[in-house]
Design an enzyme around this catalytic site. Sequence first.
Site, PDB file in Angstrom:
ATOM      1  N   LYS A  48     -11.725   4.640  -1.269  1.00  0.00           N
ATOM      2  CA  LYS A  48     -11.335   3.549  -1.752  1.00  0.00           C
ATOM      3  C   LYS A  48     -10.187   2.932  -0.739  1.00  0.00           C
ATOM      4  O   LYS A  48     -10.407   1.725  -0.641  1.00  0.00           O
ATOM      5  CB  LYS A  48     -10.880   4.048  -3.280  1.00  0.00           C
ATOM      6  CG  LYS A  48     -10.141   2.899  -3.802  1.00  0.00           C
ATOM      7  CD  LYS A  48      -9.548   3.128  -5.317  1.00  0.00           C
ATOM      8  CE  LYS A  48      -8.282   3.942  -5.223  1.00  0.00           C
ATOM      9  NZ  LYS A  48      -7.004   3.245  -5.362  1.00  0.00           N
ATOM     10  N   ASN A  49      -9.381   3.801  -0.630  1.00  0.00           N
ATOM     11  CA  ASN A  49      -7.928   3.226   0.194  1.00  0.00           C
ATOM     12  C   ASN A  49      -8.188   2.797   1.504  1.00  0.00           C
ATOM     13  O   ASN A  49      -7.230   2.195   2.092  1.00  0.00           O
ATOM     14  CB  ASN A  49      -6.964   4.077  -0.139  1.00  0.00           C
ATOM     15  CG  ASN A  49      -6.342   4.164  -1.541  1.00  0.00           C
ATOM     16  OD1 ASN A  49      -6.881   3.353  -2.469  1.00  0.00           O
ATOM     17  ND2 ASN A  49      -5.498   5.436  -2.062  1.00  0.00           N
TER      18      ASN A  49
ATOM     19  N   ARG B 153      -3.378  -4.173  -7.238  1.00  0.00           N
ATOM     20  CA  ARG B 153      -2.148  -4.413  -6.484  1.00  0.00           C
ATOM     21  C   ARG B 153      -2.522  -4.609  -5.096  1.00  0.00           C
ATOM     22  O   ARG B 153      -1.957  -5.420  -4.273  1.00  0.00           O
ATOM     23  CB  ARG B 153      -0.972  -3.289  -6.574  1.00  0.00           C
ATOM     24  CG  ARG B 153      -0.499  -3.218  -7.839  1.00  0.00           C
ATOM     25  CD  ARG B 153       0.625  -2.099  -7.804  1.00  0.00           C
ATOM     26  NE  ARG B 153       1.292  -2.042  -6.561  1.00  0.00           N
ATOM     27  CZ  ARG B 153       2.542  -2.792  -6.403  1.00  0.00           C
ATOM     28  NH1 ARG B 153       3.031  -3.492  -7.368  1.00  0.00           N
ATOM     29  NH2 ARG B 153       3.075  -2.706  -4.996  1.00  0.00           N
TER      30      ARG B 153
ATOM     31  N   CYS C 206       3.859  -1.027 -11.772  1.00  0.00           N
ATOM     32  CA  CYS C 206       2.728  -0.260 -12.569  1.00  0.00           C
ATOM     33  C   CYS C 206       3.336   0.799 -13.047  1.00  0.00           C
ATOM     34  O   CYS C 206       4.556   1.261 -12.997  1.00  0.00           O
ATOM     35  CB  CYS C 206       1.515  -0.273 -11.573  1.00  0.00           C
ATOM     36  SG  CYS C 206       1.781   0.926 -10.218  1.00  0.00           S
TER      37      CYS C 206
ATOM     38  N   ARG D 205       6.985  -0.470  -7.259  1.00  0.00           N
ATOM     39  CA  ARG D 205       6.263  -0.727  -6.196  1.00  0.00           C
ATOM     40  C   ARG D 205       6.541  -2.123  -5.856  1.00  0.00           C
ATOM     41  O   ARG D 205       5.535  -2.861  -5.801  1.00  0.00           O
ATOM     42  CB  ARG D 205       4.753  -0.731  -6.631  1.00  0.00           C
ATOM     43  CG  ARG D 205       4.592   0.936  -6.850  1.00  0.00           C
ATOM     44  CD  ARG D 205       3.000   1.174  -7.268  1.00  0.00           C
ATOM     45  NE  ARG D 205       2.139   1.110  -6.044  1.00  0.00           N
ATOM     46  CZ  ARG D 205       1.006   1.425  -6.278  1.00  0.00           C
ATOM     47  NH1 ARG D 205       0.255   1.383  -7.258  1.00  0.00           N
ATOM     48  NH2 ARG D 205       0.481   1.349  -4.985  1.00  0.00           N
TER      49      ARG D 205
ATOM     50  N   ASP E  14      -1.106  11.268  -3.827  1.00  0.00           N
ATOM     51  CA  ASP E  14      -2.370  11.152  -4.480  1.00  0.00           C
ATOM     52  C   ASP E  14      -3.195  12.349  -5.069  1.00  0.00           C
ATOM     53  O   ASP E  14      -4.238  12.427  -5.853  1.00  0.00           O
ATOM     54  CB  ASP E  14      -3.340  10.229  -3.758  1.00  0.00           C
ATOM     55  CG  ASP E  14      -2.898   8.711  -3.854  1.00  0.00           C
ATOM     56  OD1 ASP E  14      -1.906   8.294  -4.381  1.00  0.00           O
ATOM     57  OD2 ASP E  14      -3.487   8.077  -2.971  1.00  0.00           O
TER      58      ASP E  14
ATOM     59  N   VAL F 289       7.612  10.176  -3.532  1.00  0.00           N
ATOM     60  CA  VAL F 289       7.156   8.893  -3.094  1.00  0.00           C
ATOM     61  C   VAL F 289       7.229   7.772  -4.101  1.00  0.00           C
ATOM     62  O   VAL F 289       7.616   6.451  -3.831  1.00  0.00           O
ATOM     63  CB  VAL F 289       5.432   8.878  -2.377  1.00  0.00           C
ATOM     64  CG1 VAL F 289       5.024   7.572  -1.957  1.00  0.00           C
ATOM     65  CG2 VAL F 289       5.320   9.862  -1.296  1.00  0.00           C
TER      66      VAL F 289
ATOM     67  N   ARG G 256     -11.654   3.292 -11.541  1.00  0.00           N
ATOM     68  CA  ARG G 256     -11.027   2.490 -10.546  1.00  0.00           C
ATOM     69  C   ARG G 256     -11.131   3.189  -9.086  1.00  0.00           C
ATOM     70  O   ARG G 256     -11.376   2.619  -7.879  1.00  0.00           O
ATOM     71  CB  ARG G 256      -9.642   2.090 -10.551  1.00  0.00           C
ATOM     72  CG  ARG G 256      -9.374   1.054 -11.724  1.00  0.00           C
ATOM     73  CD  ARG G 256      -7.839   0.875 -11.706  1.00  0.00           C
ATOM     74  NE  ARG G 256      -7.255   0.353 -10.557  1.00  0.00           N
ATOM     75  CZ  ARG G 256      -6.078   0.170 -10.433  1.00  0.00           C
ATOM     76  NH1 ARG G 256      -5.373   0.277 -11.461  1.00  0.00           N
ATOM     77  NH2 ARG G 256      -5.745  -0.157  -9.090  1.00  0.00           N
TER      78      ARG G 256
HETATM   79  C1  EPZ Z   1      -1.125   3.256  -1.041  1.00  0.00           C
HETATM   80  O1  EPZ Z   1      -0.390   2.306  -1.886  1.00  0.00           O
HETATM   81  C2  EPZ Z   1      -2.337   3.560  -1.730  1.00  0.00           C
HETATM   82  N1  EPZ Z   1      -3.146   2.561  -2.234  1.00  0.00           N
HETATM   83  C3  EPZ Z   1      -1.827   4.641  -2.909  1.00  0.00           C
HETATM   84  O2  EPZ Z   1      -2.879   5.106  -3.548  1.00  0.00           O
HETATM   85  C4  EPZ Z   1      -0.833   5.840  -2.404  1.00  0.00           C
HETATM   86  O3  EPZ Z   1      -0.539   6.609  -3.468  1.00  0.00           O
HETATM   87  C5  EPZ Z   1       0.141   5.111  -1.660  1.00  0.00           C
HETATM   88  O4  EPZ Z   1      -0.496   4.328  -0.833  1.00  0.00           O
HETATM   89  C6  EPZ Z   1       1.000   6.091  -1.095  1.00  0.00           C
HETATM   90  O5  EPZ Z   1       0.188   7.209  -0.169  1.00  0.00           O
HETATM   91  C7  EPZ Z   1      -3.856   2.067  -1.425  1.00  0.00           C
HETATM   92  O6  EPZ Z   1      -3.997   2.605  -0.401  1.00  0.00           O
HETATM   93  C8  EPZ Z   1      -4.640   0.705  -2.030  1.00  0.00           C
HETATM   94  P1  EPZ Z   1       3.164   2.477  -0.236  1.00  0.00           P
HETATM   95  P2  EPZ Z   1       0.894   1.477  -1.327  1.00  0.00           P
HETATM   96  O7  EPZ Z   1       3.660   0.997   0.068  1.00  0.00           O
HETATM   97  O8  EPZ Z   1       0.470   0.918  -0.108  1.00  0.00           O
HETATM   98  C9  EPZ Z   1       7.963   1.875  -1.624  1.00  0.00           C
HETATM   99  C10 EPZ Z   1      -4.287   5.788  -5.691  1.00  0.00           C
HETATM  100  O9  EPZ Z   1      -3.986   6.409  -6.572  1.00  0.00           O
HETATM  101  N2  EPZ Z   1       7.543   0.508  -1.133  1.00  0.00           N
HETATM  102  O10 EPZ Z   1       2.847   3.271   0.731  1.00  0.00           O
HETATM  103  O11 EPZ Z   1       1.429   0.462  -2.455  1.00  0.00           O
HETATM  104  C11 EPZ Z   1       6.762   1.970  -2.739  1.00  0.00           C
HETATM  105  O12 EPZ Z   1       7.339   1.501  -3.945  1.00  0.00           O
HETATM  106  C12 EPZ Z   1      -3.299   4.839  -5.270  1.00  0.00           C
HETATM  107  O13 EPZ Z   1      -5.411   5.629  -4.897  1.00  0.00           O
HETATM  108  C13 EPZ Z   1       8.745  -0.422  -0.778  1.00  0.00           C
HETATM  109  O14 EPZ Z   1       9.829   0.086  -1.150  1.00  0.00           O
HETATM  110  O15 EPZ Z   1       2.014   2.689  -1.224  1.00  0.00           O
HETATM  111  C14 EPZ Z   1       6.625   3.401  -2.661  1.00  0.00           C
HETATM  112  O16 EPZ Z   1       7.686   3.989  -3.251  1.00  0.00           O
HETATM  113  C15 EPZ Z   1      -1.894   4.770  -5.869  1.00  0.00           C
HETATM  114  N3  EPZ Z   1       8.557  -1.768  -0.188  1.00  0.00           N
HETATM  115  C16 EPZ Z   1       6.668   3.831  -1.339  1.00  0.00           C
HETATM  116  O17 EPZ Z   1       7.168   2.609  -0.486  1.00  0.00           O
HETATM  117  C17 EPZ Z   1       7.507  -2.267   0.225  1.00  0.00           C
HETATM  118  O18 EPZ Z   1       7.493  -3.392   0.686  1.00  0.00           O
HETATM  119  C18 EPZ Z   1       5.040   4.274  -0.821  1.00  0.00           C
HETATM  120  O19 EPZ Z   1       4.358   3.029  -1.103  1.00  0.00           O
HETATM  121  C19 EPZ Z   1       6.229  -1.224   0.140  1.00  0.00           C
HETATM  122  C20 EPZ Z   1       6.351   0.151  -0.532  1.00  0.00           C
END
Ligand code: EPZ
Length: 420
Positions: free
Chosen positions: A22-23, A93, A117, A122, A307, A329, A399
């Site tokens: 998916k991701n 998202r 969420c 996020r 995850d 995370v 999802r």
């Molecule tokens: C991706 O989310 C995945 N989703 C998530 O999978 C996964 O948990 C996550 O990466 C971490 O591995 C997809 O790939 C679609 P991040 P993403 O930006 O990209 C902070 C699942 O269950 N952050 O790496 O949204 C954020 O708040 C899902 O399949 C900022 O502060 O995650 C978090 O604490 C859920 N500012 C951390 O970084 C930003 O601009 C990591 O988030 C962006 C992120």
Amino acid sequence: MDKLAIRGGRRLDGELRISGAKNAALPILAATLLTEDLVTIRNLPHLNDITTMIELLGCLGLDLTLDEKLSIEVNASHLSGFSAPYELVKTMRASILVLGPMVARFGKARVSFPGGCAIGSRPVDLHLKGLEAMGASISVDNGYINAEVEGRLQGARIVMETVTVGGTENLMMAATLANGRTVLENAAREPEVVDLAECLIAMGARISGHGTDTVVIDGIERLHGCDYTVMPDRIETGTYLVAAAATGGRVLLKGTCPHTLEVVLAKLEEAGARIEQGEDWVSLDMAGKRPRAVSIKTAPYPGFPTDMQAQFTAMNAIAEGTATVTETVFENRLIQTHEMNRMGAHIVIEGHTAIITGQPGLQGAPVMASDLRASASLVIAGLVARGETVIDRIYHIDRGYERIEEKLQTLGADIRRLSS
Ligand code: EPZ
């Protein structure tokens, strides 16, 4: 709303084929916006989030042809609009991933601000700061992000203060069509980022360093079409391995990528599992034993994946011994533990750490899914619990897990979907 009913106590035993990731599929679908040529994507998982992304691309005016084998042909030669509406973004998202490609190719994009969420606030500030560093002007009105640039984006050196998967993906896609070189420092190294980079390279992009924390992209004027197969889902793989381990069972997973799961496999061995693996398969055998409790701390790749945290928490709930699970995370990703305690687990939360005292068994109960991976952990708890567990709000699970009840039935689980 559909529910899942599980009668626990059966050892899982059998083999399964793993679906596309998916991701990885979500950013790759967004990347089709970067070219006017036809792009074919294969091995898409059959999931609600994928349908939402396809709907979003359709709403932007792309021509999409999906076949029954879950390959899609995308023609983005013309767009009819540049706006990703709130109705779609609020359900997924990852819709934010169309922002970088649209502004890079068309010079403008309007995307609804994704809200927080269940697992945390996020923000997307790093996506926006990166695009600004590349020359885009960003404004926000009525809950929408507007990004615009005169001519092409400009290559830039961008140091991301937090490792962000989506941020790295959005900026990497934008940089492929920018003028000059972009260097992304402190980039995410997740296998899904690498899969996206490989797809972009197949479209003609000049990218190096993907899979390390410094990704270098030399922008070019246009990308071309390609035929790309999405990588297997490492989190689906890990989830079925943990489910088998928690029930003392065994499982053979085919069409997967064990090299992307090194830490997870090592932790399962620490729990007492016998793991064997080849290039595209992995097997686990618990030989009927109860797992030993294993402590974990989540971190960006190649650390322990957030995850997979909830699934290990469920396994620890019935393991021998005590373990700590620390989530670094996301700020609010231990919520499922309250539902598990209702099933007889002994989990105490201190800050971002769950202290889990393994119990000899759990009891079935009606429980509520709160997010995707939390739902998977409740399924695992249900598989080991005595009696019936009914999981409500399983749209979360749909999802991210393709036909989960059918796949678990193949492994001998007593699980059925209650449709309403
Ligand atoms: C991706 O989310 C995945 N989703 C998530 O999978 C996964 O948990 C996550 O990466 C971490 O591995 C997809 O790939 C679609 P991040 P993403 O930006 O990209 C902070 C699942 O269950 N952050 O790496 O949204 C954020 O708040 C899902 O399949 C900022 O502060 O995650 C978090 O604490 C859920 N500012 C951390 O970084 C930003 O601009 C990591 O988030 C962006 C992120």
